[in-house]
Design an enzyme around this catalytic site. Structure first.
Site, short mmCIF file in Angstrom:
data_model
loop_
_atom_site.label_atom_id
_atom_site.label_comp_id
_atom_site.label_asym_id
_atom_site.label_seq_id
_atom_site.Cartn_x
_atom_site.Cartn_y
_atom_site.Cartn_z
N GLY A 42 24.34 -33.43 6.68
CA GLY A 42 24.67 -34.12 7.44
C GLY A 42 23.50 -35.51 8.73
N GLU A 101 26.98 -30.46 12.44
CA GLU A 101 26.73 -28.69 12.46
C GLU A 101 25.43 -28.15 11.50
OE1 GLU A 101 26.34 -26.74 14.85
OE2 GLU A 101 27.76 -27.72 16.21
N CYS A 107 24.99 -19.31 8.92
CA CYS A 107 24.55 -20.28 9.90
C CYS A 107 23.67 -19.61 11.52
CB CYS A 107 24.99 -21.81 10.44
SG CYS A 107 26.28 -21.26 11.37
N GLN A 151 22.39 -20.13 -5.60
CA GLN A 151 22.20 -19.45 -4.84
C GLN A 151 20.65 -18.42 -5.02
OE1 GLN A 151 22.67 -20.54 -1.57
NE2 GLN A 151 20.73 -19.10 -0.75
#
Length: 480
Positions: A231, A248, A282, A329
């Site tokens: 971001g 976001e 999130c 992940q």
């Protein structure tokens, strides 16, 4: 045309420079398909096409826009089971969650179809006699959309639907981990009466396709959902070209369990917030801030709840937690488990990789106790089925601890006290607050976004979306 699922540029299906294989994280032997990867030159082609298509789309009648968005939403509803299964298959969330995400995506299109017809300008009096003033909103132009992998359809749609509703063109780059849902959505949009170039799909890695999109001076706005580090790069790139930007990013949300909390409700809110979607949200409440009066009882109940959870293939009946998204992940999650233990956190449940009948990226839902808010696992976003309990003396310390973070997306509290709920709503330094609800779960007709390092730019969703997808023009008229 190769056997790969192609790109969509300027109203045409196009081959990319290469392809990638998309595998099911519940069963890595299950190949979903090969998906085209765009080249840098194709990014420019898509943007050029979008600029041309947007001019025509902006001049289209309101009823045409309304009809297009309604048709997309209607097809998503009609195909929610089929597309929900595809979504669960490629992302790993349980089937019910996949179907629900497709249905929610349809609701976004239906909502913004109605917003097309609710676009009202304002007339104001001038301070000068004989002068009339009106303010109107016009499309911002070409919008770049970069969406994450954890909600392959919904997050993309809550950007795409308002962009189209307000007369913009879209260049859409989905996360490369989940191209199938993006392609299915594009196929639906491709059959609507949109001018060529109004909607474009560019699949490919962020390091090339994404960077080319965010660095282009030819787009007018860029909406991004993803990590904080990326971001910041998006913000820097768009700022250099004076491109409107909406971000976001990360989160480290907390759920407070107060002295007077209904502990059964608290446990279910903690489970839904921290572990649903395999914790890959999130809005996940990875910090569980519990007052000492109820700490032990809450922990015992939550451990019992976790022991009853079924982890498995996303498409199997009764599965509550599917696999994590991919091998990287899973490795990251397990590394966080070891790091938390090294910091002194006490592991009371989970923290292990699981083996199932099919090869996949499974792990047990994980719970730590005796953690402090200065531990790395309570400071940084983990994005896995891992939660940490932080014991505090009282509600005042709980709220102080909640705010002691660089992030500020969502926060929740479980309490029967109206006074405490009101104090929490006033003091929580987050964009969304929940009382007696899980932190994960938001409505589509109200604004969504956070504070601090969680968000940057105008809010998403609801009527607030027009702040990003439109520009204001002030018109002065003197009659003669």
């Amino acid at each position: 045309m190769s056997n790969a699922y192609p790109l969509f540029i300027a109203g045409q299906w196009r081959e990319g420079e290469s392809t990638i294989a998309n595998h099911n994280p519940s069963d890595t032997h299950d190949l979903i398909g090969h998906y085209a990867q765009a080249g840098i030159a194709q990014v420019g082609e898509a943007i050029d096409a979008a600029r041309q298509g947007q001019r025509e789309w902006a001049r289209s009648g309101l009823e045409q826009r309304y009809a297009v968005l309604m048709a997309i939403g209607d097809e998503l509803v009609a195909r929610k089971d089929e597309l929900g299964r595809l979504l669960a298959r490629e992302e790993g969330k349980p089937l019910a969650e996949g179907v629900g995400e497709v249905y929610r995506s349809a609701q976004f299109f239906h909502y913004y179809a109605a917003e097309v017809l609710r676009q009202l300008d304002e007339r104001v009096d001038s301070v000068r006699p004989g002068v009339e003033i009106d303010t109107r909103r016009e499309p911002v132009g070409v919008v770049g959309v970069i969406s994450p992998w954890n909600f392959p359809m919904a997050t993309a749609v809550w950007k795409i639907a308002p962009a189209l509703a307000f007369g913009n063109a879209v260049v859409f780059k989905p996360a490369n981990l989940v191209p199938a849902s993006a392609w299915a959505l594009t196929e639906i949009i491709s059959r609507q009466s949109l001018p060529h170039g109004t909607f474009n799909l560019l699949m490919g890695p962020g390091s090339s396709v994404g960077d080319a999109l965010i660095s282009s001076p030819a787009i007018h706005a860029l909406s991004f959902t993803g990590s904080l580090d990326v971001g910041r790069r998006v913000a820097a790139a768009t700022a250099g070209n004076l491109v409107k930007c909406q971000l976001e990013m990360g989160s480290k949300n907390a759920l407070i369990v107060a002295d007077d909390a209904d502990l059964d409700l608290a446990v279910e809110a903690a489970f839904a917030g921290a572990y649903s979607g395999t914790g890959q949200k999130c809005t996940a409440s990875s910090r569980l801030i519990v007052t000492e009066a109820v700490h032990d009882a809450f922990v015992d109940k939550l451990i019992a709840r976790l022991k009853s959870v079924r982890v498995g293939h996303a498409l199997e009946d009764g599965v509550q937690i599917g696999p994590v998204a991919d091998a990287r992940q899973l490795e990251s999650n397990l590394a966080w488990v070891e790091r938390a233990k090294a910091e002194g956190a006490i592991l009371v449940h989970g923290g292990e990789r699981l083996e199932r009948e099919t090869p996949g990226y499974y792990m047990t839902p994980t719970l730590f106790v005796d953690t402090t808010n200065d531990m790395a696992i309570n400071r940084e976003e983990v994005f896995g089925p891992i939660a940490c309990v932080i014991k505090v003396a009282d509600a005042d310390e709980a709220i102080e601890t909640l705010n002691d973070t660089n992030f500020g997306l969502t926060a929740g509290i479980i309490t029967d006290s109206l006074a405490l709920a009101s104090e929490f709503k006033a003091r929580a330094e987050t964009g969304c607050v929940m009382v007696n609800l899980a932190t994960a779960g938001t409505d589509y007709h109200v604004p969504f976004g956070g504070r601090k390092d969680s968000s940057f730019g105008p809010r998403e969703q609801g009527r607030y979306a027009r702040e990003f997808y439109t520009v204001v023009k002030t018109c002065y008229v003197k009659a003669r």
